[in-house]
Design an enzyme around this catalytic site. Structure first.
Site, PDB file in Angstrom:
ATOM      1  N   GLU A  89       0.818  -1.224   0.000  1.00 35.29           N
ATOM      2  CA  GLU A  89       0.000   0.000   0.000  1.00 35.29           C
ATOM      3  C   GLU A  89       0.852   1.275   0.000  1.00 35.29           C
ATOM      4  OE1 GLU A  89      -3.680   0.532   0.013  1.00 35.29           O
ATOM      5  OE2 GLU A  89      -2.592   2.308  -0.643  1.00 35.29           O
TER       6      GLU A  89
ATOM      7  N   GLY B  10      11.750  15.163   3.599  1.00 36.60           N
ATOM      8  CA  GLY B  10      11.671  13.691   3.524  1.00 36.60           C
ATOM      9  C   GLY B  10      10.729  13.186   2.443  1.00 36.60           C
TER      10      GLY B  10
ATOM     11  N   LYS C 171       4.435   4.356 -10.203  1.00 36.22           N
ATOM     12  CA  LYS C 171       3.137   4.289  -9.516  1.00 36.22           C
ATOM     13  C   LYS C 171       2.005   4.094 -10.527  1.00 36.22           C
ATOM     14  CE  LYS C 171       4.765   7.093  -5.649  1.00 36.22           C
ATOM     15  NZ  LYS C 171       5.069   8.463  -5.232  1.00 36.22           N
TER      16      LYS C 171
ATOM     17  N   GLU D  18      12.848  10.996  -3.303  1.00 37.17           N
ATOM     18  CA  GLU D  18      13.549   9.713  -3.348  1.00 37.17           C
ATOM     19  C   GLU D  18      15.039   9.957  -3.066  1.00 37.17           C
ATOM     20  OE1 GLU D  18      11.918   6.595  -3.918  1.00 37.17           O
ATOM     21  OE2 GLU D  18      10.391   8.034  -3.417  1.00 37.17           O
TER      22      GLU D  18
HETATM   23  N1  LIG Z   1       9.998   8.900   1.753  1.00 31.46           N
HETATM   24  C1  LIG Z   1       8.758   8.792   1.290  1.00 31.46           C
HETATM   25  O1  LIG Z   1       7.951   9.739   1.377  1.00 31.46           O
HETATM   26  C2  LIG Z   1       8.285   7.535   0.675  1.00 31.46           C
HETATM   27  C3  LIG Z   1       9.135   6.485   0.373  1.00 31.46           C
HETATM   28  N2  LIG Z   1       8.670   5.350  -0.206  1.00 31.46           N
HETATM   29  C4  LIG Z   1       9.553   4.249  -0.504  1.00 31.46           C
HETATM   30  O2  LIG Z   1      10.022   3.718   0.725  1.00 31.46           O
HETATM   31  C5  LIG Z   1      11.329   3.187   0.551  1.00 31.46           C
HETATM   32  C6  LIG Z   1      12.264   3.846   1.555  1.00 31.46           C
HETATM   33  O3  LIG Z   1      12.257   5.226   1.331  1.00 31.46           O
HETATM   34  P1  LIG Z   1      12.955   6.243   2.352  1.00 31.46           P
HETATM   35  O4  LIG Z   1      12.826   5.745   3.722  1.00 31.46           O
HETATM   36  O5  LIG Z   1      12.427   7.579   2.001  1.00 31.46           O
HETATM   37  O6  LIG Z   1      14.456   6.143   1.866  1.00 31.46           O
HETATM   38  P2  LIG Z   1      15.775   6.438   2.716  1.00 31.46           P
HETATM   39  O7  LIG Z   1      16.868   6.599   1.729  1.00 31.46           O
HETATM   40  O8  LIG Z   1      15.525   7.514   3.712  1.00 31.46           O
HETATM   41  O9  LIG Z   1      15.944   5.068   3.529  1.00 31.46           O
HETATM   42  C7  LIG Z   1      16.449   3.881   2.984  1.00 31.46           C
HETATM   43  C8  LIG Z   1      17.433   3.320   3.979  1.00 31.46           C
HETATM   44  O10 LIG Z   1      17.834   2.044   3.557  1.00 31.46           O
HETATM   45  C9  LIG Z   1      19.214   1.903   3.847  1.00 31.46           C
HETATM   46  N3  LIG Z   1      19.794   0.855   3.007  1.00 31.46           N
HETATM   47  C10 LIG Z   1      20.164   0.919   1.715  1.00 31.46           C
HETATM   48  N4  LIG Z   1      20.654  -0.270   1.301  1.00 31.46           N
HETATM   49  C11 LIG Z   1      20.595  -1.100   2.358  1.00 31.46           C
HETATM   50  C12 LIG Z   1      20.936  -2.446   2.565  1.00 31.46           C
HETATM   51  N5  LIG Z   1      21.462  -3.178   1.583  1.00 31.46           N
HETATM   52  N6  LIG Z   1      20.712  -2.989   3.771  1.00 31.46           N
HETATM   53  C13 LIG Z   1      20.177  -2.248   4.761  1.00 31.46           C
HETATM   54  N7  LIG Z   1      19.822  -0.952   4.642  1.00 31.46           N
HETATM   55  C14 LIG Z   1      20.035  -0.390   3.436  1.00 31.46           C
HETATM   56  C15 LIG Z   1      19.800   3.272   3.591  1.00 31.46           C
HETATM   57  O11 LIG Z   1      21.017   3.456   4.274  1.00 31.46           O
HETATM   58  C16 LIG Z   1      18.687   4.185   4.122  1.00 31.46           C
HETATM   59  O12 LIG Z   1      18.874   4.507   5.472  1.00 31.46           O
HETATM   60  C17 LIG Z   1      11.690   3.431  -0.921  1.00 31.46           C
HETATM   61  O13 LIG Z   1      11.312   2.305  -1.670  1.00 31.46           O
HETATM   62  C18 LIG Z   1      10.788   4.613  -1.291  1.00 31.46           C
HETATM   63  O14 LIG Z   1      10.523   4.677  -2.667  1.00 31.46           O
HETATM   64  C19 LIG Z   1       7.334   5.176  -0.510  1.00 31.46           C
HETATM   65  C20 LIG Z   1       6.440   6.167  -0.243  1.00 31.46           C
HETATM   66  C21 LIG Z   1       6.847   7.438   0.326  1.00 31.46           C
HETATM   67  N1  LIG Z   2       9.336  10.566  -3.566  1.00 30.57           N
HETATM   68  C1  LIG Z   2       7.967  10.159  -3.470  1.00 30.57           C
HETATM   69  C2  LIG Z   2       7.719   9.573  -2.125  1.00 30.57           C
HETATM   70  C3  LIG Z   2       6.451   8.868  -2.045  1.00 30.57           C
HETATM   71  O1  LIG Z   2       6.129   7.963  -2.818  1.00 30.57           O
HETATM   72  C4  LIG Z   2       7.074  11.374  -3.646  1.00 30.57           C
HETATM   73  O2  LIG Z   2       7.585  12.494  -3.624  1.00 30.57           O
HETATM   74  O3  LIG Z   2       5.876  11.184  -3.842  1.00 30.57           O
HETATM   75 NA    NA Z   3      -1.076   4.286  -0.451  1.00 27.27          NA
END
Ligand SMILES: NC(=O)C1=CN([C@@H]2O[C@H](COP(=O)(O)OP(=O)(O)OC[C@H]3O[C@@H](n4cnc5c(N)ncnc54)[C@H](O)[C@@H]3O)[C@@H](O)[C@H]2O)C=CC1
Ligand SMILES: N[C@@H](CC=O)C(=O)O
Ligand code: NA
Length: 437
Positions: free
Chosen positions: A132, A190, A208, A193
């Site tokens: 989701e 935050g 998406k 990406e």
């Molecule tokens: N930030 C947002 O608003 C949203 C993010 N997402 C998705 O959620 C996921 C995470 O996004 P964020 O938290 O924003 O990214 P982020 O970059 O803040 O966090 C990802 C974390 O994973 C860690 N990481 C990378 N490779 C790793 C590995 N091999 N083992 C362990 N840790 C590892 C990184 O060091 C980082 O701390 C992504 O798929 C993103 O597209 C989805 C919806 C909204």
């Molecule tokens: N980078 C994405 C995070 C959520 O999916 C956005 O800006 O919408």
């Molecule tokens: Na959603």
């Protein structure tokens, strides 16, 4: 009487913007979550890249850099993947499912690139795959498509699904902010990406759109099938031009069933992402900052609108937690969640066949016959003009043309033709127009 089961053990992969909020919610709402699931949810381990970093609410004993070992551990029941990207996320999810674990992920890039492999593995190993959070952050949108609307016939899904670009466009429109300044703010909040190119070039919204189209039309769609244009080419002049038309520029994701003369299923689907002008009176025009909004139009349900926080750590973690509880309940009850079916096999139609409207802003020489020459170019490609307006005189002469709906290929051909006219000094702005005609 059923024997009481022990806690369900959760492996968290990634502890960044979203992962750290998942930890906070798991800690703060532990009692409520246990009551809702019927057994406590317990963190079994947290895989990170930088173990030396202090993470609020995470017992250092749980931290590991060996995500591979964590997902295959016998004492792990459910895996939450919030690392992002294709690898190692794909391998880790597949490994988890192979060893009987259900998975919750927010990873739209992976789902849109290779969802088929993940869904096949989920089916083969009897694991749940919930995602989701991958589309429109906190907004419950995939579950309604996957479950509530699965008995209906969806015609169209249209909306704003990227918070970062909506934030940038909103800042450009309302505060006159520059592109880079607004992007930096979106990053610090935050929303963006890890590589914000994914946001501003439309890759994130395209991923998406692929996920939405696949669920809505029960047909395979990958990110590569999606026509994608980002917002890096949107200039201050485009935003001003939109204002002049009482419109606003938004990055839209549009998934449509294209009707055929006789077939109920249609000729195929059109899946596209691009910046477009929409009238300020359209509900999507009032979607500000990093909010998302999506319309789903279905045969029996009619038009449904989903609105809310599309990005950010806490909103996204809310969706992850919702999935986690659903998966945990399935584990406790011994009942699997929904499985994707893409039986429809509808072709994804080329962008050239998609019917849209254009806004075209031209710098022209102010002399007799210019309007006729320009109009002739539209007529040559059978594109009908809805409105034309001249702004300024002499050196400043400009024409603003808005077309009726026409195939995108014909509209592109008009623009190419206009660029070749002596009386057109510059095609200053071209943008699609969406919303009611
Ligand atoms: N930030 C947002 O608003 C949203 C993010 N997402 C998705 O959620 C996921 C995470 O996004 P964020 O938290 O924003 O990214 P982020 O970059 O803040 O966090 C990802 C974390 O994973 C860690 N990481 C990378 N490779 C790793 C590995 N091999 N083992 C362990 N840790 C590892 C990184 O060091 C980082 O701390 C992504 O798929 C993103 O597209 C989805 C919806 C909204
Ligand atoms: N980078 C994405 C995070 C959520 O999916 C956005 O800006 O919408
Ligand atoms: Na959603």
């Amino acid at each position: 009487m059923k024997p009481e089961r022990g806690p369900l053990r959760v492996a968290l992969l990634g502890c960044g913007t979203v992962g750290s909020e998942v930890v906070r919610l798991l800690n703060e709402q532990a009692d409520d979550l246990a009551a809702r699931v019927g057994t406590p949810l317990e963190l079994a381990g947290v895989a990170v890249r930088r173990p030396e970093r202090v993470r609020a609410g995470v017992d250092p004993e749980l931290v590991t850099t060996d995500a591979q070992a964590l997902v295959t551990r016998d004492d792990v029941d459910i895996v939450v993947e919030v690392i992002g990207g294709i690898e190692p996320a794909r391998t880790l999810i597949l490994e988890a499912m192979k060893t009987g674990k259900s998975v919750v992920t927010a990873n739209k890039a992976l789902l849109a690139e290779d969802g088929a492999t993940l869904f096949a593995a989920a089916r083969e190993y009897g694991a749940d795959l919930y995602y989701e959070a991958s589309v429109a952050g906190a907004i419950p949108l995939l579950r309604p498509l996957r479950e509530s609307l699965v008995g209906d016939h969806v015609h169209r899904v249209l909306g704003i699904v990227n918070g970062t670009t909506n934030y940038i466009l909103d800042q450009m429109d309302s505060a006159g902010a520059g592109f880079n300044e607004a992007l930096e703010e979106a990053q610090s909040l935050g929303y963006a990406e890890a590589d914000p190119t994914a946001d501003v070039e439309g890759f994130d919204a395209a991923a998406k759109a692929a996920i939405l189209a696949q669920l809505a039309f029960h047909t395979p769609v990958t990110a590569a099938d999606v026509h994608r244009e980002g917002i890096t080419e949107v200039s201050a002049a485009d935003v001003a031009g939109a204002k002049g038309m009482d419109c606003v520029v938004k990055l839209l994701a549009i998934c449509e069933r294209v009707p055929s003369e006789d077939g109920r299923n249609g000729r195929g689907v059109s899946v596209r992402v691009y910046p477009a002008m929409i009238p300020r009176t359209h509900p999507l025009a009032s979607v500000r900052e990093a909010y998302n909004a999506v319309f789903v139009e279905a045969e029996s349900a009619g038009s449904l609108m989903f609105y809310g926080a599309g990005a950010g750590g806490a909103p996204t973690a809310s969706a992850v937690l919702g999935d986690l509880v659903a998966v945990a309940r399935n584990v406790v009850g011994g009942t699997p969640g929904p499985v994707e079916v893409t039986y429809a096999k509808l072709p994804v139609l080329p962008m050239g066949e998609t019917v849209t409207r254009y806004y075209i802003h031209l710098d022209v020489t102010d002399e007799a016959g210019v309007l006729a020459t320009v109009a002739e170019e539209f007529a040559r490609h059978e594109v009908s003009i809805q409105a034309v307006r001249q702004v300024g005189l002499g050196e400043e002469a400009q024409l603003v043309v808005v077309t009726h709906r026409a195939p995108d290929a014909a509209l592109s051909a008009v623009v190419r033709g206009l660029r070749g006219l002596d009386s057109v000094r510059e095609v200053a702005s071209v943008m699609r127009v969406e919303g009611e005609e």
